[in-house]
Design an enzyme around this catalytic site. Structure first.
Site, PDB file in Angstrom:
ATOM      1  N   HIS A  61       0.833  -1.203   0.000  1.00 49.33           N
ATOM      2  CA  HIS A  61       0.000   0.000   0.000  1.00 49.33           C
ATOM      3  C   HIS A  61       0.874   1.263   0.000  1.00 49.33           C
ATOM      4  O   HIS A  61       1.115   1.876   1.041  1.00 49.33           O
ATOM      5  CB  HIS A  61      -0.884  -0.025   1.249  1.00 49.33           C
ATOM      6  N   ARG A  65       2.098   8.775  -6.420  1.00 46.72           N
ATOM      7  CA  ARG A  65       1.572  10.034  -6.984  1.00 46.72           C
ATOM      8  C   ARG A  65       1.826  10.234  -8.471  1.00 46.72           C
ATOM      9  O   ARG A  65       1.174  11.064  -9.092  1.00 46.72           O
ATOM     10  CB  ARG A  65       2.112  11.252  -6.220  1.00 46.72           C
ATOM     11  N   ASP A 155      -8.431   2.514  -3.893  1.00 50.76           N
ATOM     12  CA  ASP A 155      -8.038   3.100  -2.606  1.00 50.76           C
ATOM     13  C   ASP A 155      -8.057   4.622  -2.635  1.00 50.76           C
ATOM     14  O   ASP A 155      -7.644   5.248  -3.602  1.00 50.76           O
ATOM     15  CB  ASP A 155      -6.639   2.645  -2.201  1.00 50.76           C
ATOM     16  N   HIS A 235      -5.840  -1.044   5.376  1.00 51.13           N
ATOM     17  CA  HIS A 235      -5.704  -0.253   6.600  1.00 51.13           C
ATOM     18  C   HIS A 235      -6.845  -0.424   7.618  1.00 51.13           C
ATOM     19  O   HIS A 235      -7.578   0.514   7.918  1.00 51.13           O
ATOM     20  CB  HIS A 235      -5.493   1.221   6.290  1.00 51.13           C
ATOM     21  N   ASP A 308       0.650   2.557   3.785  1.00 52.83           N
ATOM     22  CA  ASP A 308      -0.242   3.621   3.304  1.00 52.83           C
ATOM     23  C   ASP A 308       0.539   4.930   3.196  1.00 52.83           C
ATOM     24  O   ASP A 308       0.051   6.008   3.558  1.00 52.83           O
ATOM     25  CB  ASP A 308      -1.464   3.785   4.207  1.00 52.83           C
ATOM     26  N   GLY A 327      -3.467  11.979   5.142  1.00 53.50           N
ATOM     27  CA  GLY A 327      -2.389  11.057   4.840  1.00 53.50           C
ATOM     28  C   GLY A 327      -1.066  11.471   5.450  1.00 53.50           C
ATOM     29  O   GLY A 327      -0.865  12.635   5.817  1.00 53.50           O
TER      30      GLY A 327
END
Length: 442
Positions: A61, A65, A155, A235, A308, A327
């Site tokens: 995970h 970008r 996600d 998550h 994540d 995030g």
């Protein structure tokens, strides 16, 4: 950049996860000998006395970008951050611009990862076109592309439509893949800012109910049961979610789950200063939730630790809480936080860290070699750790493009000393090497 080591290198005197000590010889990117190995002519030896050698970590995970969000991270900078954290394989989430919903984008991401050369970058394909939750993406085409996609996820957005989710599960089964669900019923979280509880009430922030996560996991477990497909829960953050996953596994449903380091360590109390570094999706929960998540990782109900890793430009985190992006970055600190939360608390040992951060994520992703322990004939994707180290984590320790880490200024245990990708060091003496240095050492 070189894709594998052609020389001979020995990691000498390292402790393995089972507590034994051994020398490990690497030749041609493969482990060729393990044991007490006398020095040989022309061989480069790395003194690993007092250090711990594990298989390279596998992250299910990661947000890289690129394309579209290069101001926060690129495949190259995210790969460097991964290497700094001991990772040798990462899975890139599809919430890019454009979304990774077809062969073109996933092949682009895979090619950028190959060009960077720090880790194995495995693209995750979107479940729906544009991640809009309306029409199924090209799952089979992505699976058959050069990127060989096996994990599919929207996600950042939940696949809220049960019919679309069922169809996705059916198609994933055709290609021996897995659907990784961001479990969040959007009608229950509209405007939500922080875990629904005392802290949110004190701060005047709209609460984010645990049931929004738990209800989707229960629904999708039943859908996975009806299709015979594999479901992976991203998550997991609540005690109730753990119980749902445990119930589903007891019924023989093909479900796996991950937990992030920050959900094992931080609570919603961290948000009391309105510091948006602690704003994340799903939100930080209570100390009671953290205790249950730790126990579930220890007993195997939760299969894997996943970062994540979610980089953002500084301005996206400097605004008021309600407008700030959700995030936090986590590749560089994952194993350090797991050591603090799980190893130093006595809940697990290093063999279980190997299971949660290497073997099980590799098995979930279908990576046969990466799921094997350190053994002769295995690819030399390795990480060398100093578990006795302690240091104040600072911006200089971040190797990616963004600095939205919740751990800045905190003292963390452990240190990644070296990372080896296909036998070639990408990190030495705790420093990420430049491409020219890596090429010179190959």
């Amino acid at each position: 950049m070189s894709r594998g080591d052609t020389g001979s290198r020995v990691i000498a005197g390292a402790a393995l996860a089972d507590g034994t000590r051994a020398d490990v010889r690497i030749e041609g990117g493969v482990i060729t000998a393990i044991g007490s190995l006398p020095p040989a002519a022309g061989e480069h030896r790395i003194d690993a006395d007092g250090l711990l050698l594990l298989p390279g970590f596998v992250d299910l995970h990661t947000h890289l970008r690129q394309p579209g969000g290069e101001g926060a991270e690129t495949v190259l900078t995210g790969s460097r951050a991964a290497a700094a954290g001991g990772y040798t394989t990462i899975h890139a989430m599809p919430n890019t611009t454009p979304a990774a919903d077809g062969p073109g984008v996933v092949e682009q991401v895979a090619a950028l990862g190959e060009e960077a050369g720090y880790v194995d970058v495995r693209p995750i394909g979107a479940v729906s076109k544009g991640r809009r939750g309306e029409e199924l993406a090209e799952l089979v085409a992505m699976a058959r592309s050069r990127a060989r996609v096996r994990i599919f996820s929207d996600d950042g957005s939940c696949v809220a439509d049960p019919l679309l989710m069922r169809r996705a599960l059916e198609y994933a089964r055709i290609v021996d893949g897995v659907i990784a669900q961001h479990a969040e019923e959007p009608r229950l979280t509209a405007g939500a800012q922080l875990n629904d509880g005392a802290v949110a009430a004190d701060l005047g922030l709209q609460g984010w109910p645990a049931v929004a996560e738990e209800a989707i996991i229960a629904r999708d477990a039943l859908l996975a049961s009806s299709t015979g497909s594999r479901l992976h829960v991203c998550h997991v953050s609540t005690a109730g979610s753990v119980e749902v996953v445990r119930w589903a596994k007891a019924r023989g449903i093909r479900i796996t789950a991950e937990v992030t380091p920050h959900h094992l360590w931080l609570t919603d109390e961290s948000a009391r200063g309105y510091d948006a570094r602690f704003k994340v999706n799903p939100p930080l929960r209570t100390a009671e939730d953290v205790a249950v998540l730790r126990a579930a990782l220890a007993d195997g109900t939760i299969d894997a630790v996943a970062t994540d890793h979610a980089p953002h430009p500084a301005e996206a985190k400097r605004s008021e809480w309600s407008a700030a992006a959700m995030g936090m970055v986590g590749l560089e600190t994952a194993v350090l936080v797991v050591q603090a939360a799980m190893v130093e608390t006595g809940l697990i040992g290093w063999a279980e860290v190997e299971r949660a951060m290497s073997r099980r994520p590799a098995e979930i992703a279908g990576l046969t070699d990466a799921a094997r322990p350190i053994a002769v004939g295995r690819g030399a994707d390795l990480v060398l750790l100093d578990p006795a180290a302690r240091r104040r984590f600072d911006v200089a320790d971040l190797a990616g493009r963004s600095t939205n880490s919740p751990y800045l200024g905190q003292e963390l245990p452990g240190r990644v000393i070296a990372t080896f990708f296909r036998g070639t060091p990408t990190v030495l003496d705790g420093r990420v090497l430049d491409p020219e240095e890596i090429g010179a050492r190959a």
